[in-house]
Design a protein around this motif. Structure first.
Motif, PDB file in Angstrom:
ATOM      1  N   PRO A   1      49.793  68.664  29.115  1.00 41.23           N
ATOM      2  CA  PRO A   1      50.726  67.790  27.875  1.00 41.23           C
ATOM      3  C   PRO A   1      51.122  68.933  26.824  1.00 41.23           C
ATOM      4  CG  PRO A   1      48.621  67.669  27.890  1.00 41.23           C
ATOM      5  CD  PRO A   1      49.054  68.592  29.420  1.00 41.23           C
TER       6      PRO A   1
ATOM      7  N   MET B   1      48.926  63.175  31.710  1.00 40.62           N
ATOM      8  CA  MET B   1      49.249  64.387  32.586  1.00 40.62           C
ATOM      9  C   MET B   1      48.178  65.059  32.061  1.00 40.62           C
ATOM     10  SD  MET B   1      52.888  65.459  31.070  1.00 40.62           S
ATOM     11  CE  MET B   1      53.506  67.072  31.455  1.00 40.62           C
TER      12      MET B   1
ATOM     13  N   ASP C   1      56.266  59.047  24.301  1.00 40.58           N
ATOM     14  CA  ASP C   1      56.692  59.569  26.217  1.00 40.58           C
ATOM     15  C   ASP C   1      56.962  58.159  26.624  1.00 40.58           C
ATOM     16  OD1 ASP C   1      55.607  61.893  26.007  1.00 40.58           O
ATOM     17  OD2 ASP C   1      53.689  61.398  26.309  1.00 40.58           O
TER      18      ASP C   1
ATOM     19  N   LYS D   1      56.039  69.252  28.507  1.00 40.43           N
ATOM     20  CA  LYS D   1      56.647  68.085  28.500  1.00 40.43           C
ATOM     21  C   LYS D   1      57.591  67.963  28.279  1.00 40.43           C
ATOM     22  CE  LYS D   1      53.058  65.065  27.347  1.00 40.43           C
ATOM     23  NZ  LYS D   1      52.332  63.865  26.115  1.00 40.43           N
ATOM     24  N   ASN D   2      59.014  67.125  28.349  1.00 39.14           N
ATOM     25  CA  ASN D   2      60.643  66.862  27.964  1.00 39.14           C
ATOM     26  C   ASN D   2      60.937  65.881  28.228  1.00 39.14           C
ATOM     27  OD1 ASN D   2      61.904  67.224  30.837  1.00 39.14           O
ATOM     28  ND2 ASN D   2      60.615  69.126  30.750  1.00 39.14           N
TER      29      ASN D   2
ATOM     30  N   THR E   1      49.001  61.323  27.569  1.00 36.54           N
ATOM     31  CA  THR E   1      50.811  60.685  27.566  1.00 36.54           C
ATOM     32  C   THR E   1      50.655  59.940  26.216  1.00 36.54           C
ATOM     33  OG1 THR E   1      50.692  58.505  28.968  1.00 36.54           O
ATOM     34  CG2 THR E   1      51.527  60.814  29.835  1.00 36.54           C
TER      35      THR E   1
ATOM     36  N   PHE F   1      59.982  62.618  31.214  1.00 37.15           N
ATOM     37  CA  PHE F   1      59.938  60.950  31.250  1.00 37.15           C
ATOM     38  C   PHE F   1      61.256  60.175  31.994  1.00 37.15           C
ATOM     39  CE2 PHE F   1      56.992  63.326  28.964  1.00 37.15           C
ATOM     40  CZ  PHE F   1      55.158  63.006  29.227  1.00 37.15           C
TER      41      PHE F   1
END
Ligand SMILES: NC(=O)c1ccc[n+]([C@@H]2O[C@H](COP(=O)([O-])OP(=O)(O)OC[C@H]3O[C@@H](n4cnc5c(N)ncnc54)[C@H](O)[C@@H]3O)[C@@H](O)[C@H]2O)c1
Ligand SMILES: CC(C)C[C@H](N)C(=O)O
Length: 367
Positions: free
Chosen positions: A87, A45, A122, A91-92, A118, A96
């Motif tokens: 990152p 990421m 994750d 992210k949420n 990551t 993922f």
């Protein structure tokens, strides 16, 4: 970027663009080659400057995994994903989960794991949607964070390279310059310190530097100084492309052995360090410990079995040096030869008797 032209040039199988507006997912999955088995490679990421840069990175890294997995003796092909985003901010959970569903849709052609940006957490979310993910928590009976194992593999490979350059694989008293002291290199520094090496380190993250200075007595230098310090071994453990026209003239090390992917900016830089007599341990051979470890999950994770394979990185590096000497070629070319020979041998043996995944004679028994 002319995508098909690039894919044709290096014979890529597949490139997928995955988008989920609600979670903000923008992922690119590149599958380079599945001759040896499903494509296994991590998910990076990163905030890319452009979509082209992200596509190029996914393609380049996927091909690297084909070579890494083949040279490590794994029955796996090469692939990689990049997720476009920061990152630390973007992210949420839904992102993922959505990504996991895309992977599931590939029905095992691609298996993911951690890469830069990551984490195990994750991977655990991806695991909610698909079995085609590795590097998940030990709580699930899996292998967890691959970085310490990558570090151990780099340590083993560095010893093989030291033997080639200095006649002994002992690192005691050797001066080792480490660029980047993140997840992998922190653990690498611990192994080197325990063996009695003297460390010179750098990182753009001051806290990371302070930690290895305090714990392992490392001397810290500025990021721009690391190439020219007096040392026996240079260990690039941060970025790719750092062996290039600007850095090569500064190098004093007799050995280059580190964790970073894609260390040579261009092939000509591998030729140059070869001419200078520097012993180069090719990146994807020496840094295969992480993928060897996560790949073991596919058989039901057994740490002892995985670590035995990681130990073999010493022998794999020796094998590369043997091929280089035998064929009078630089070590980076020898590594490619090792991987390509294995892929070609398996391609021939696999394609002779199989149709739709079954032996051509097996239909006789179902008539
Ligand atoms: N983690 C693994 O298991 C694994 C496996 C194979 C290869 N690699 C490769 O090894 C390298 C390190 O991986 P990691 O997981 O330790 O990443 P990381 O992000 O934890 O560590 C990288 C470190 O490099 C530092 N850095 C970035 N730019 C720098 C610069 N210009 N000068 C000095 N330091 C700089 C960062 O601050 C960070 O501390 C990467 O190239 C990665 O692709 C990692
Ligand atoms: C599968 C992962 C552990 C791969 C790792 N990020 C590598 O570059 O080798």
């Amino acid at each position: 970027m002319e995508i098909f032209k690039y894919m044709e040039k290096y014979d890529y199988e597949q490139l997928l663009f995955c988008q989920d507006e609600q979670s903000g997912l923008k992922a690119i999955i590149a599958i380079h080659d599945t001759t040896l088995g499903p494509a296994l490679g991590g998910t990076r990421m990163w905030t890319y400057d452009s979509e082209d840069a992200a596509i190029e990175d996914a393609l380049r890294l996927a091909r690297g995994m084909t070579y890494k997995n083949a040279a490590a003796g794994l029955n796996l092909g090469g692939g990689k994903t990049v997720i476009i985003g920061d990152p630390r901010k973007d992210k949420n959970e839904a992102m993922f989960r959505a990504f996991g569903r895309f992977i599931q849709g590939l029905n095992g052609r691609y298996i993911t794991a951690e890469d830069v940006g990551t984490t195990v957490a994750d991977m655990d979310i991806i695991y909610e949607e698909t079995d085609y993910v590795t590097g998940i928590s030990p709580a699930f009976g899996s292998s967890g964070n691959p970085s310490p194992v990558t570090a151990y593999g780099v340590y083993r490979g560095m010893k093989a390279a030291a033997k080639e350059a200095f006649g002994s694989d002992s690192l005691e008293g050797k001066v080792i310059a480490v660029q980047g002291v993140g997840n992998v290199a922190y653990n690498l520094c611990r192994h080197l310190y325990e063996e009695g090496a003297q460390l010179i380190v750098t990182d753009i993250n001051k806290e990371a530097v302070q930690r290895v200075a305090e714990e392992f007595g490392a001397k810290a230098v500025d990021p721009s100084e690391i190439y020219r310090v007096d040392c026996d071994i240079f260990a690039p453990c941060a970025l790719g492309g750092i062996i290039n026209d600007e850095t090569i003239p500064q190098l004093k090390a007799k050995v280059i052995a580190g964790a970073a992917n894609n260390q040579l900016r261009e092939p000509k830089h591998g030729d140059k360090i070869h001419e200078m007599g520097i012993v180069y341990a090719p990146d994807y051979v020496i840094n295969a410990g992480g993928v060897i470890n996560v790949a073991d999950e596919l058989y039901g994770y057994n740490r002892e079995r995985a670590m035995k394979k990681v130990e073999q990185i010493y022998n794999n590096i020796e094998k590369v040096f043997e091929i280089a000497k035998r064929d009078h070629i630089p070590t980076y070319v020898a590594a490619d030869r090792l991987a390509e020979e294995r892929i070609e041998t398996m391609r021939k043996s696999r394609s002779q008797f199989l149709q739709n995944g079954q032996h051509i004679l097996s239909r006789r028994h179902t008539r």
